[in-house]
Design a protein around this motif. Structure first.
Motif, short mmCIF file in Angstrom:
data_model
loop_
_atom_site.label_atom_id
_atom_site.label_comp_id
_atom_site.label_asym_id
_atom_site.label_seq_id
_atom_site.Cartn_x
_atom_site.Cartn_y
_atom_site.Cartn_z
N UNK A 187 0.87 -1.18 0.00
CA UNK A 187 0.00 0.00 0.00
C UNK A 187 0.91 1.23 0.00
N UNK A 188 0.38 2.40 -0.28
CA UNK A 188 1.22 3.60 -0.24
C UNK A 188 1.74 3.88 1.17
N UNK A 189 2.85 4.59 1.26
CA UNK A 189 3.36 5.05 2.54
C UNK A 189 2.30 5.89 3.24
N UNK A 235 5.09 14.80 10.93
CA UNK A 235 5.70 13.55 10.47
C UNK A 235 4.80 12.85 9.46
N UNK A 236 3.51 12.88 9.71
CA UNK A 236 2.56 12.27 8.77
C UNK A 236 2.71 12.88 7.38
N UNK A 237 2.74 14.21 7.32
CA UNK A 237 2.82 14.85 6.01
C UNK A 237 4.17 14.60 5.34
N UNK A 238 5.22 14.47 6.14
CA UNK A 238 6.52 14.11 5.58
C UNK A 238 6.47 12.70 4.98
N UNK A 239 5.76 11.79 5.65
CA UNK A 239 5.61 10.43 5.12
C UNK A 239 4.81 10.44 3.82
N UNK A 240 3.76 11.24 3.78
CA UNK A 240 2.97 11.34 2.56
C UNK A 240 3.84 11.87 1.41
N UNK A 241 4.65 12.88 1.71
CA UNK A 241 5.53 13.44 0.68
C UNK A 241 6.51 12.41 0.15
N UNK A 245 8.70 11.10 -3.40
CA UNK A 245 10.14 11.34 -3.39
C UNK A 245 10.95 10.07 -3.13
N UNK A 246 10.26 8.93 -3.11
CA UNK A 246 10.95 7.68 -2.81
C UNK A 246 12.10 7.40 -3.75
#
Length: 351
Positions: A187-189, A235-241, A245-246
């Protein structure tokens, strides 16, 4: 064969904590790792034997393992180091324990079940945090609701060590993972969020590919599993970003930069931080008509890892083993975690 164990990766942050606690508990592990110069000061200070060897040389690995009952493997990232150590344990008929939390490692070791059973060896990865407390919580919830078809687990996290941070960096481009219908499903991050009360009021929890997505299925048979971490909104929004950017975060130059930054940080939480810290876990099981919820409060994560790892080592040295691939609760039961000082469990039954 002696009734001793070999602690590989003893000079790392977590390995050193385990070595020192082992001596206080009256255990005499053989300290091991790649670099003798890094091992010797710790071994000398604790009055312990040490062995330096690389995992790339099978004959050297076998020679180091031949006279011990068990290995406690603490040298990550386990995605690179677990395979040669597991294979060495199978060749030498040595019980294998580690402190990984990596799903791919659990699955690879689970695939060795038949080979381990034939060799009379127990393969028990994840004897720290992750996954002992969460695995025991999952098994406890399954015991309360045997018909459960869905399991959600969540935890709070504190400061990480360099080794843990390095593992996280290497996994950045992998995305998320849940279990659906018994199958590991990408699933997505930061795929889902939910509000979770660990006992101090509701906080935001975000899905992540924690080890229990693998191990809890083997422990409980529950086909649908999600794991959440308490996550501040930033932190949540950084994970979504990171979903977008993976490719960049996983590139060799960016990986190298992040690892250099990690090495410039302290090795892990200080003694004072560990003494004051707490780890909190939450779990929920449900079927079509019922839900059960339980919580755990435990010592700080790295302290908890040292305590649970040595509790399991002590059981192994006493002959309490089940051959083949195992999880902590499958071998030692859902109440194993309650044997650890400072752990409290609370059931919150919702019908």
């Amino acid at each position: 064969m002696s009734s001793n164990f070999l602690l590989y990766g003893a000079n790392g942050y977590t390995g050193t904590l385990i070595a020192r606690l082992a001596v206080r508990q009256g255990l005499r592990p053989i300290l091991a790792g790649r670099n003798s110069e890094k091992l010797q000061p710790l071994a000398t200070s604790l009055g312990l034997e040490h062995r330096a060897f690389s995992l790339e040389d099978e004959s050297t690995v076998d020679a180091a393992l031949n006279d011990v009952t068990a290995v406690l493997h603490c040298a990550g990232p386990f995605s690179r180091t677990s395979k040669p150590m597991v294979e060495g344990c199978l060749r030498t008929k040595t019980h294998y324990l580690d402190i990984t939390g990596e799903v791919a490692v659990f699955e690879a070791i689970a695939a060795k079940d038949a080979e381990a059973t034939k060799a009379g060896v127990m393969l028990l990865p994840g004897v720290g945090f992750d996954v002992v407390p969460s695995d025991c919580l999952a098994a406890h919830l399954k015991r309360q609701l045997p018909s459960a078809t869905s399991l959600s687990l969540a935890f709070t996290a504190g400061q990480t060590s360099r080794g843990t941070a390095t593992t996280i960096v290497e996994a950045q481009k992998q995305g998320g993972l849940v279990r659906r219908g018994g199958v590991l499903t990408p699933v997505p991050t930061a795929w889902k969020t939910r509000t979770i009360d660990f006992g101090e009021g509701p906080v935001l929890g975000t899905t992540l590919p924690w080890g229990d997505v693998s191990t809890a299925f083997y422990s409980t048979g529950i086909p649908n599993i999600e794991v959440y971490m308490a996550t501040p909104p930033s932190t949540y929004w950084a994970l979504v970003a990171s979903r977008y950017l993976g490719w960049l975060l996983g590139s060799p130059p960016m990986q190298s930069l992040q690892k250099r930054l990690i090495q410039a940080q302290p090795p892990g939480p200080t003694d004072a931080q560990r003494q004051q810290g707490k780890t909190r876990l939450w779990g929920e099981v449900s079927d079509d008509g019922a839900t059960k919820v339980s919580r755990l409060q435990c010592p700080e994560g790295y302290t908890l890892t040292a305590l649970t790892a040595l509790a399991i080592v002590t059981k192994v040295l006493a002959g309490q083993v089940s051959v083949g691939f195992q999880t902590p609760s499958k071998v030692y039961g859902a109440d194993l975690i309650l044997e650890i000082e400072g752990v409290e469990r609370l059931d919150i039954n919702n019908g």
